[in-house]
Each structure stands twice: as C-alpha cells, then as structure tokens.
Motif scaffolding. Structure first.
Motif: not given
Length: 489
Positions: A313-315, A343-344, A350-351, A381-383
């Motif tokens: 499936t796709v979220s 998005v986060i 996805a871990g 990733l950097l926010v």
C-alpha cells in the motif's frame, strides 16, 4: 494537479467513504534465502525465514483505502476454509468493515502463495476454484449494496474473475449506482468489457485493452484509436489505460487524450499496482478532483508502490512527499509545519533517524555550512527550524534580518545537508520541536545543555541532545562589521 491539491486531499481523507466490491484473495509470502541447488533436481533450494499473509484482490484495493484513513466497506464471497477466516480477520485488523462479506461452505477461498529469495519471486502457487456464485448469493450482495450505497462517495469494482462478479450482478450494481447518483469505477478482467458498460471510470492495463479490442497496440496512433473507440462504445465516463513503464493514457469523450509519463523511479515489483491505481482514482473522484487530476494522483501512487515488494500500500505521507519532490515551484524542501508533520511521519515509519536544529541563518557563511553538515551526520535527515523575520527583529533588533525569511529558506534548502526547512514565528522553537519530535536535537557548542530550548522534552522520550562546535571567528555579526569598516565613508 499541484502540491496544494495533494495537501487539501490529505486533510480530507478521513471524511471519504468507499464501497469495494469484488473477489477477495489471500496473498501468502514465504521469504527466504537461496544459496544452493537441490541435489534432487536442477532447482534452487529456498530456506524459509519468515511468512506473511496479506489482503489480495479486492482486499488490496480496500487496504489501500484503509491505510489512507478512509472509511471502507467490502462486499464479496469467501469460503469457510482457513483462508477465508484469515481474510475476515485481516479485514477486521485493518479497520475494514466486512458486513457485506458472505462466508459459504461450498466455496474455496482463492489463495496465492509466493516464494521469494532476496526479495525476488522464485515461484507462485495458486489454490482456487473459479465458479460463479449462486443467484441467491447475488441477491444477498445486491440487497446489501442497495442499503449502503447512499452513504458512500464512490463504489469501486475490483474484478479478478474468480466468480463473485457475475454478468448479472455487475449489470445490477452499475444500475444501482446510477440510480443513487454514485460514481462507480472498475478494474476489468477478461476479453469482454461490455460487462462494465456505463461505469464512470474503467482502468484496464495495456494487455487487457489489447485482449478486449482484439487489436495489437504497437503505436501511439493505434492506442488512441482503440482507446477512443472503447470509451465511446461502452459509454464510459472515462477510460484510463495503464501502460507500465510508458505511464498512463486517459480517454474522455469529446476531448483529446491525455498521456501521463510514469512516475516510477525504481520498478521492483508490479504486484498489486493496478489495485493502487484503482484505489487512488477513487480517492481523487471522491475528493472532487477531475478525472485527469485523479489519474495524476493515481500515477504518483503507482510510482511509489512498484518500488515495494509484493502486495503493498501507499501512505498519505508518501504521496505528499512525492508531490513535494515533483513540485514545479522548486521549493519542495521548504514546508509549512502542517506539511512537515505528515512528511516526518512517513520518515519515522520508515525507521529514519531525525535530526532537528534551528537558527536565524542570516547571511549564510562557511561556519553555518560546516555546522549543518556535522548536524546532518548525526542521523538520516536534518530538519531545520528557521526563525521568521519578525522573531529575528525581536531577538536582534530592527536592523535584522538582512535577508528575508523566503530568501533564507530558499538558500538553506539548496544545501544537500538540509532535508527540510520550515519557518517558525515564535520566539523559541519549542512548539516546532514538539511537532517534529526529533531523535537528535542539535545545537551550537556555544550553548550549555541547560540553555538549549527543547532539551528536556527531547530527553523525556529517549532522544538526545548533541552540541556541535561552531567554526571560530565566523559569524554574521562579524561579516556586517567588516563590510561597514571597509565601505564606511
């Protein structure tokens, strides 16, 4: 379809309601490893490491909708065998209503068992008996549909030719939907598309169209001719032909066809991709999108799902991230807090390890770059939380910032080490930190731990604070003073 369309859709998903009708299948997956050839025959030996069961057929369509948070009801017939009971349990576990699913002792529930090694299919075993359901069962299903169709936004027909969707039942279903003024979309099977005459949208693949039209489609001209002919002959609201690596082609009456290039980046497994297209077309129509916008949405989702293994499936988060990536404005990394939240969530599922930092970043210099690079190395990733113009004026006086928040955000978003930028208007980033809930909170080494806003909150759920050293002598204030010194009259 633009980013704003997708954002609006994401906020509306929980209000959308669907009725999915068709063949329920049980998909079994045996995942293993293959390092040797059998001594008994020239075949690979697969050592099974784990097993999974998933909803297949119409169940996968329903699951695609349920994962998005939509309301879903399923109508079908299964056996009373263990596979049928597993399917009922999976529906319940996914929050999909199965009151319209009949359990019949004389029926064998279709089951597909796939054996995979290193995520590659080695063998598929099918267990099924494809025969039409009894007239009495048709009547029960149709009575149920008549009761619930006034309360749904779109009816979705998922035909796998396992016997649930008989010619008679299909005809009555389409009539019922027309009487209720409810859109109905269908994914067909077989060589006789007349069974689906009058549906709002039909979503066959390239091979199915060739079979139904008895025509080899070997050029764009033939595709257009066949597509337009089928759309008109079957009195379809629209015909969407999915064409694998060549994308999709949409045919609507009295309009030139629209060709959508594929959105897929890595094609790993096309299993269930048609189910995803069907589900997202339904979501688009239920949300009030045009058929073209609905097809564009489905194209984005299909591009995501073929990069996964098996029936998947796709979220909503994945769709939004994909829409941000393809946003033509070029500002795909600069997000509002509401966008960032979704998005986060996708990255967290996805871990991924999420790092957060914040600051003014007025007149970006080498010290800033080195700091951000080091912060990015702390996770996946950097926010970056960016002070708004108003908050900087409160902190540093009316002469700052030198660059407005839009310019600062665009410059920071251009850096490879920065994944997402969002502007906050408060004096501190605490609310933004609560929203992001980072695994790592990064701050400059000129702070002590006690001075860092959000430290206690991050540490309360097991996150960590990391102080990153700034490059000495590099600051915006120093640059301003140097410019004034050099150019002062």
């Amino acid at each position: 379809m633009n980013l704003l369309d997708v954002e609006q859709l994401v906020h509306n998903l929980s209000d959308l309601k669907f009725l999915v009708i068709g063949d329920l299948l049980l998909d079994k997956y045996l995942f293993g490893d293959s390092q040797r050839i059998s001594p008994e025959a020239p075949i690979p030996v697969v050592d099974i490491l784990r097993e999974e069961v998933r909803l297949g057929g119409a169940g996968n369509v329903a699951n695609n909708l349920a994962v998005l948070g939509c309301g879903v009801e399923v109508v079908s017939v299964v056996g009373t065998d263990p596979e049928g009971m597993q399917l009922k349990g999976l529906l319940q576990r996914q929050g999909i209503r199965g009151d319209g699913v009949l359990c019949v002792s004389a029926r064998v529930t279709p089951c597909k068992t796939r054996i995979l090694a290193s995520n590659q299919q080695m063998l598929r075993l099918d267990r099924e008996e494809c025969f039409a359901i009894a007239p009495s069962q048709e009547t029960q299903l149709l009575d149920f549909v008549r009761q619930v169709v006034p309360n749904v936004d779109v009816v979705v027909i998922s035909d796998y030719q396992k016997g649930v969707l008989t010619d008679h039942l299909l005809g009555r279903l389409i009539e019922c939907c027309a009487s209720a003024d409810c859109p109905v979309i269908a994914d067909p099977k077989g060589d006789d598309f007349s069974r689906y005459q009058g549906v709002s949208l039909l979503t066959p693949n390239h091979k199915e169209v060739e079979l139904a039209s008895a025509t080899k489609i070997n050029s764009p001209e033939v595709l257009i001719s066949v597509g337009q002919s089928l759309q008109q002959k079957l009195n379809l609201g629209a015909l969407l032909v999915t064409r694998g690596k060549d994308g999709m082609s949409l045919f609507v009456s009295d309009q030139p066809p629209d060709h959508l290039p594929t959105e897929a980046r890595d094609i790993y497994d096309v299993t269930g991709a048609g189910d995803t297209v069907l589900a997202f077309c339904a979501v688009g129509l239920a949300n009030g999108f045009s058929v073209l916008k609905s097809a564009m949405l489905a194209n984005i989702a299909a591009g995501i799902v073929v990069g996964k293994v098996g029936t998947s499936t796709v979220s909503a988060a994945e769709v939004l991230m994909a829409a941000i990536d393809r946003d033509q404005s070029g500002s795909g990394k600069v997000l509002f807090p509401e966008q960032l939240d979704i998005v986060i969530a996708g990255h967290r599922q996805a871990g991924k390890t999420i790092v957060f930092t914040n600051g003014c970043f007025d007149l970006l210099h080498a010290g800033h770059i080195k700091y951000l690079q080091r912060a990015r190395e702390l996770g996946d990733l950097l926010v970056l939380g960016l002070n708004s113009d108003a908050s900087i004026r409160r902190l540093k006086g009316e002469t700052r910032p030198l660059l407005c928040q839009t310019e600062r955000a665009q410059i920071l978003a251009a850096l490879d080490c920065v994944d997402y930028v969002t502007v906050f208007a408060e004096d501190t980033p605490l609310e933004l930190i609560r929203l992001v809930k980072p695994d790592v909170l990064a701050k400059g080494g000129d702070y002590s731990p006690e001075q860092v806003v959000g430290r206690e909150y991050v540490e309360s759920y097991g996150g960590t604070l990391v102080l990153v050293e700034f490059q000495k002598g590099k600051s915006t204030t120093n640059i301003i003073e140097e410019v004034l010194t050099r150019y002062r009259d």
